[in-house]
Structure formats: structure tokens, C-alpha cells
Scaffold this motif. Structure first.
Motif, mmCIF file in Angstrom:
data_model
loop_
_atom_site.group_PDB
_atom_site.id
_atom_site.type_symbol
_atom_site.label_atom_id
_atom_site.label_comp_id
_atom_site.label_asym_id
_atom_site.label_seq_id
_atom_site.Cartn_x
_atom_site.Cartn_y
_atom_site.Cartn_z
ATOM 1 N N GLU A 104 35.521 32.502 25.112
ATOM 2 C CA GLU A 104 35.215 33.069 26.426
ATOM 3 C C GLU A 104 35.951 34.390 26.588
ATOM 4 N N ASP A 105 35.211 35.402 27.061
ATOM 5 C CA ASP A 105 35.828 36.671 27.410
ATOM 6 C C ASP A 105 36.335 36.557 28.841
ATOM 7 N N VAL A 106 37.541 37.074 29.069
ATOM 8 C CA VAL A 106 38.186 36.926 30.369
ATOM 9 C C VAL A 106 38.828 38.233 30.813
ATOM 10 N N ASP A 107 39.075 38.306 32.105
ATOM 11 C CA ASP A 107 39.867 39.367 32.704
ATOM 12 C C ASP A 107 41.121 38.692 33.229
ATOM 13 N N VAL A 108 42.282 39.184 32.825
ATOM 14 C CA VAL A 108 43.535 38.561 33.247
ATOM 15 C C VAL A 108 44.353 39.550 34.074
ATOM 16 N N THR A 109 45.122 39.007 34.994
ATOM 17 C CA THR A 109 46.073 39.805 35.756
ATOM 18 C C THR A 109 47.455 39.315 35.377
ATOM 19 N N VAL A 110 48.240 40.237 34.845
ATOM 20 C CA VAL A 110 49.604 39.943 34.417
ATOM 21 C C VAL A 110 50.504 41.015 34.997
ATOM 22 N N GLY A 111 51.459 40.607 35.828
ATOM 23 C CA GLY A 111 52.396 41.560 36.402
ATOM 24 C C GLY A 111 51.727 42.679 37.193
ATOM 25 N N GLY A 112 50.633 42.380 37.850
ATOM 26 C CA GLY A 112 49.966 43.376 38.674
ATOM 27 C C GLY A 112 48.914 44.201 37.953
ATOM 28 N N GLY A 113 48.853 44.117 36.620
ATOM 29 C CA GLY A 113 47.867 44.888 35.882
ATOM 30 C C GLY A 113 46.750 44.011 35.343
ATOM 31 N N HIS A 114 45.529 44.563 35.326
ATOM 32 C CA HIS A 114 44.368 43.845 34.786
ATOM 33 C C HIS A 114 44.170 44.234 33.332
ATOM 34 N N ARG A 115 43.808 43.236 32.532
ATOM 35 C CA ARG A 115 43.516 43.486 31.129
ATOM 36 C C ARG A 115 42.345 42.627 30.703
ATOM 37 N N ALA A 116 41.573 43.160 29.785
ATOM 38 C CA ALA A 116 40.502 42.379 29.179
ATOM 39 C C ALA A 116 41.123 41.516 28.087
ATOM 40 N N GLY A 117 40.554 40.343 27.922
ATOM 41 C CA GLY A 117 41.064 39.453 26.898
ATOM 42 C C GLY A 117 40.028 38.432 26.496
ATOM 43 N N TRP A 118 40.463 37.471 25.718
ATOM 44 C CA TRP A 118 39.593 36.392 25.259
ATOM 45 C C TRP A 118 40.406 35.118 25.118
ATOM 46 N N ILE A 119 39.697 34.008 25.189
ATOM 47 C CA ILE A 119 40.313 32.699 24.989
ATOM 48 C C ILE A 119 39.360 31.865 24.138
ATOM 49 N N ASP A 120 39.907 31.206 23.134
ATOM 50 C CA ASP A 120 39.168 30.239 22.321
ATOM 51 C C ASP A 120 39.775 28.867 22.570
ATOM 52 N N VAL A 121 38.944 27.906 22.926
ATOM 53 C CA VAL A 121 39.392 26.542 23.184
ATOM 54 C C VAL A 121 38.792 25.643 22.116
ATOM 55 N N ILE A 122 39.651 24.903 21.415
ATOM 56 C CA ILE A 122 39.207 23.945 20.399
ATOM 57 C C ILE A 122 39.656 22.565 20.862
ATOM 58 N N TRP A 156 53.582 33.547 34.252
ATOM 59 C CA TRP A 156 53.381 34.997 34.184
ATOM 60 C C TRP A 156 51.926 35.401 34.365
ATOM 61 N N LEU A 157 51.026 34.435 34.392
ATOM 62 C CA LEU A 157 49.600 34.705 34.525
ATOM 63 C C LEU A 157 49.214 34.626 35.995
ATOM 64 N N THR A 158 48.950 35.777 36.612
ATOM 65 C CA THR A 158 48.620 35.817 38.029
ATOM 66 C C THR A 158 47.212 35.305 38.288
ATOM 67 N N SER A 159 46.240 35.752 37.471
ATOM 68 C CA SER A 159 44.869 35.266 37.614
ATOM 69 C C SER A 159 44.133 35.404 36.290
ATOM 70 N N LEU A 160 43.074 34.633 36.174
ATOM 71 C CA LEU A 160 42.222 34.658 34.994
ATOM 72 C C LEU A 160 40.796 34.408 35.471
ATOM 73 N N HIS A 161 39.892 35.294 35.089
ATOM 74 C CA HIS A 161 38.494 35.171 35.494
ATOM 75 C C HIS A 161 37.600 35.379 34.286
ATOM 76 N N ARG A 162 36.605 34.525 34.152
ATOM 77 C CA ARG A 162 35.611 34.714 33.105
ATOM 78 C C ARG A 162 34.820 35.986 33.405
ATOM 79 N N THR A 163 34.468 36.716 32.346
ATOM 80 C CA THR A 163 33.675 37.925 32.530
ATOM 81 C C THR A 163 32.223 37.718 32.096
ATOM 82 N N ALA A 164 31.885 36.499 31.715
ATOM 83 C CA ALA A 164 30.510 36.163 31.322
ATOM 84 C C ALA A 164 30.253 34.715 31.717
ATOM 85 N N GLU A 165 29.007 34.320 31.642
ATOM 86 C CA GLU A 165 28.633 32.931 31.921
ATOM 87 C C GLU A 165 29.366 31.992 30.961
#
Length: 146
Positions: free
Chosen positions: A61-79, A33-42
Motif C-alpha cells: 500500500e502506498d501511504v502518506d505519513v505525517t512525522v513531526g509535522g512534515g508529510h512524506r510519501a511512503g509505502w507499507i507491505d504487510v505479510i 512518532w507517527l502523527t498520521s497515516l493515510h492510504r493514497t490509493a484504494e
């Protein structure tokens, strides 16, 4: 508000599964369901390896995601040490979740996905479809032994 959880076993070693799912540059290729994911910072310095952060500290990491044609701001934490990836997206549904990769046996992992949302969509069915797609993608694209 609702919490949902689903798990599956995958015939791939946990470290290989984790490497694929925690690679943000290729995550969209594993999650249907995740069309694209792009980091919004270094890339943060804490992402340079475990020596750059405290044990079990998340790389945020702050990210911009595309889901179902719409863009949304989001975040991801990786441990990395715990093989946990947490995420959330801005919006009206208070959507966030986590995926966890656990050891089952040599060459076999357990993938668990938990989602919290106030959306009225069929989340449980979508979780099962997502796990099935990840399982098929990862098992199909395993590196072959030379």
C-alpha cells in the motif's frame, strides 16, 4: 548507512498484537512518532484475505505519513502469514524498516523492529522509546474477558 534493531516482549498474544499493528487505519495510535497515516490509493484486492494472494505475498500500500509535522510519501507491505510489516519513506535518508511479531508463549509476544537509515539521529534511543510506547499502549488496551 546504518542498521538498527531492538526487541521487547509484550504480554499480549501474537495474533492480537499483530492485528493491532497491521491495522493501517489505527497504526498511528500505536507508534508514538507517527502523527498520521493515510492510504493514497484504494485498498488493493490482495488485502481482501489470504485467498486473494499467493502464500506469504505482501499486500503493498502506498501511504502518506505525517512525522513531526512534515508529510512524506511512503509505502507499507504487510505479510500476514509471517506477521511482518515493512515500510519505507521517500526522502534523503533512505529510511526503511520492518517490524516482526513472534510467538513467545501463550499470551506473550516478541516485537522486533529493524530500521535502515543514513540519518545521523539517535536511532537506537528512538527505537527503544518506540518499543516501550507500543508495549504500554497495547498492554493497556487489551480486550477484557467477559
Amino acid at each position: 548507512m546504518s542498521d538498527h534493531e531492538a526487541s521487547t516482549t509484550i504480554d499480549v498474544a501474537p495474533n492480537i498484537l499483530w492485528d493491532q499493528l497491521s491495522d493501517l487505519d489505527h497504526l498511528a495510535g500505536s507508534v508514538p512518532w507517527l502523527t498520521s497515516l493515510h492510504r493514497t490509493a484504494e485498498v488493493p484486492t490482495t488485502a481482501q484475505g489470504p485467498e486473494a494472494r499467493q502464500p506469504h505475498q505482501a499486500v503493498h500500500e502506498d501511504v502518506d505519513v505525517t512525522v513531526g509535522g512534515g508529510h512524506r510519501a511512503g509505502w507499507i507491505d504487510v505479510i500476514d502469514e509471517d506477521r511482518v510489516l515493512r515500510w519505507g519513506m521517500d526522502g534523503p535518508h533512505e529510511y526503511h524498516g520492518e517490524l516482526i511479531v513472534d510467538f513467545v508463549a501463550d499470551g506473550t509476544s516478541k516485537l522486533t523492529v529493524r530500521v535502515h537509515t543514513i540519518a545521523a539521529s539517535p536511532v537506537d534511543d528512538e527505537l527503544e522509546r518506540t518499543l516501550s510506547a507500543i508495549k504500554a499502549t497495547v498492554e493497556h488496551h487489551q480486550p477484557t474477558e467477559a
